[in-house]
Design a protein around this motif. Structure first.
Motif, mmCIF file in Angstrom:
data_model
loop_
_atom_site.group_PDB
_atom_site.id
_atom_site.type_symbol
_atom_site.label_atom_id
_atom_site.label_comp_id
_atom_site.label_asym_id
_atom_site.label_seq_id
_atom_site.Cartn_x
_atom_site.Cartn_y
_atom_site.Cartn_z
ATOM 1 N N LYS A 144 -7.579 -1.138 140.102
ATOM 2 C CA LYS A 144 -8.179 0.116 139.666
ATOM 3 C C LYS A 144 -9.699 -0.007 139.695
ATOM 4 O O LYS A 144 -10.253 -1.051 139.365
ATOM 5 N N SER A 146 -13.501 1.958 141.651
ATOM 6 C CA SER A 146 -14.036 2.860 142.667
ATOM 7 C C SER A 146 -14.687 2.085 143.805
ATOM 8 O O SER A 146 -15.239 1.001 143.606
ATOM 9 N N GLU A 195 -11.951 6.930 143.586
ATOM 10 C CA GLU A 195 -11.560 6.282 142.341
ATOM 11 C C GLU A 195 -10.048 6.042 142.347
ATOM 12 O O GLU A 195 -9.253 6.976 142.358
ATOM 13 N N ILE A 196 -9.667 4.778 142.344
ATOM 14 C CA ILE A 196 -8.259 4.400 142.329
ATOM 15 C C ILE A 196 -7.763 4.484 140.888
ATOM 16 O O ILE A 196 -8.189 3.716 140.025
ATOM 17 N N LEU A 197 -6.856 5.409 140.635
ATOM 18 C CA LEU A 197 -6.378 5.672 139.271
ATOM 19 C C LEU A 197 -5.064 4.954 138.957
ATOM 20 O O LEU A 197 -4.820 4.587 137.810
ATOM 21 N N GLU A 198 -4.215 4.797 139.966
ATOM 22 C CA GLU A 198 -2.925 4.142 139.756
ATOM 23 C C GLU A 198 -2.613 3.231 140.935
ATOM 24 O O GLU A 198 -3.026 3.505 142.072
ATOM 25 N N ILE A 199 -1.885 2.147 140.641
ATOM 26 C CA ILE A 199 -1.516 1.158 141.654
ATOM 27 C C ILE A 199 0.007 1.065 141.722
ATOM 28 O O ILE A 199 0.684 1.011 140.690
ATOM 29 N N PRO A 211 -2.965 1.575 146.302
ATOM 30 C CA PRO A 211 -3.220 2.737 145.447
ATOM 31 C C PRO A 211 -2.141 3.800 145.626
ATOM 32 O O PRO A 211 -1.751 4.116 146.752
ATOM 33 N N ARG A 213 -2.393 6.708 143.414
ATOM 34 C CA ARG A 213 -3.072 7.943 142.998
ATOM 35 C C ARG A 213 -4.564 7.699 143.044
ATOM 36 O O ARG A 213 -5.080 6.743 142.443
ATOM 37 N N VAL A 214 -5.265 8.560 143.775
ATOM 38 C CA VAL A 214 -6.699 8.371 144.011
ATOM 39 C C VAL A 214 -7.427 9.695 143.846
ATOM 40 O O VAL A 214 -6.938 10.753 144.280
#
Length: 232
Positions: A144, A146, A195-199, A211, A213-214
């Motif tokens: 997570k 950016s 911005e990587i929000l979820e992996i 990733p 969700r971005v």
């Protein structure tokens, strides 16, 4: 009240101008002055956007940078459609509507040159752990945070949409991923933040985690940016 509105307008204007011009420190930089360039149109047509001094202090500015000196035949060779010029791709080619086919060109990393020689690369990340993934997403896990790129467009464009795609995680698993775009692109060069929000965690023996969700948006906070140099 009018005075307050005027003050806020000036502040936002100044922030917008500063956002195009960034400064920072490249750690472990060799004691040499280098030019910071974009190579969107190949190594024979570098576009200088700044410098890094012998102490590693880097200064770049996209304000007023253009492509007037790039021959038209070279431009047509490299320019592509907006929908295909982001790090992450939507599954639907028409995800941006009528803007999907607008001319655009993406620059991933900053290049450093000395004379006519390409001497190094600068990765722009919020976390150094993102660099291995950017260099080899097949074997290095995403984390997570950016990372930052530059995109060139020929006209002002606003993208506010969410799209999806499918990533093959293994022979038995296909993963739905989501990309949220919230961008105000101005004619010319623009900073873009991913911005990587979820992996999505994977079996590392098959492929690295990636990733799922971005958020893709304009650069908001330059202070989060780390400048990671790699030299040849």
């Amino acid at each position: 009240m009018r005075s307050l509105i005027l003050t806020l307008t000036i502040l936002f204007t100044c922030f917008g101008a500063k956002a195009q011009g960034l400064t920072g420190k490249v750690e472990n930089h060799p004691k040499k002055e280098m030019d910071v360039v974009l190579m969107l149109f190949g190594m024979d047509n570098p576009i200088t956007i700044g410098k890094v001094d012998p102490k590693g202090q880097i200064s770049v500015n996209l304000e007023g940078v253009g492509i007037a000196g790039i021959p038209e035949e070279v431009r047509s060779m490299f320019m592509g459609e907006l929908i295909h010029n982001f790090y992450f791709s939507c599954g639907e080619p028409s995800a941006f509507g009528e803007m999907s086919g607008k001319p655009a060109l993406r620059q991933d990393f900053l290049r450093l040159t000395q004379g006519d020689q390409w001497s190094g690369t600068v990765f722009l990340v919020s976390d150094e752990k993102l660099r291995p993934w950017l260099e080899d997403s097949g074997y290095s896990n995403a984390v997570k945070g950016s990372f930052y790129e530059i995109i060139y467009v020929e006209e002002d464009l606003a993208i506010n949409t969410t799209c999806s795609n499918q990533i093959i995680a293994s022979e038995e698993e296909t993963v739905d991923v989501v990309y949220e775009f919230d961008l105000e692109l101005k004619k010319g060069f623009n900073w873009v933040e991913y911005e990587i929000l979820e992996i999505h965690e994977t079996n590392s023996e098959i492929r690295a985690s990636f990733p799922s969700r971005v958020k893709v948006r304009n650069l908001k906070d330059p202070s989060t940016m780390k400048w990671i140099g790699a030299y040849f």
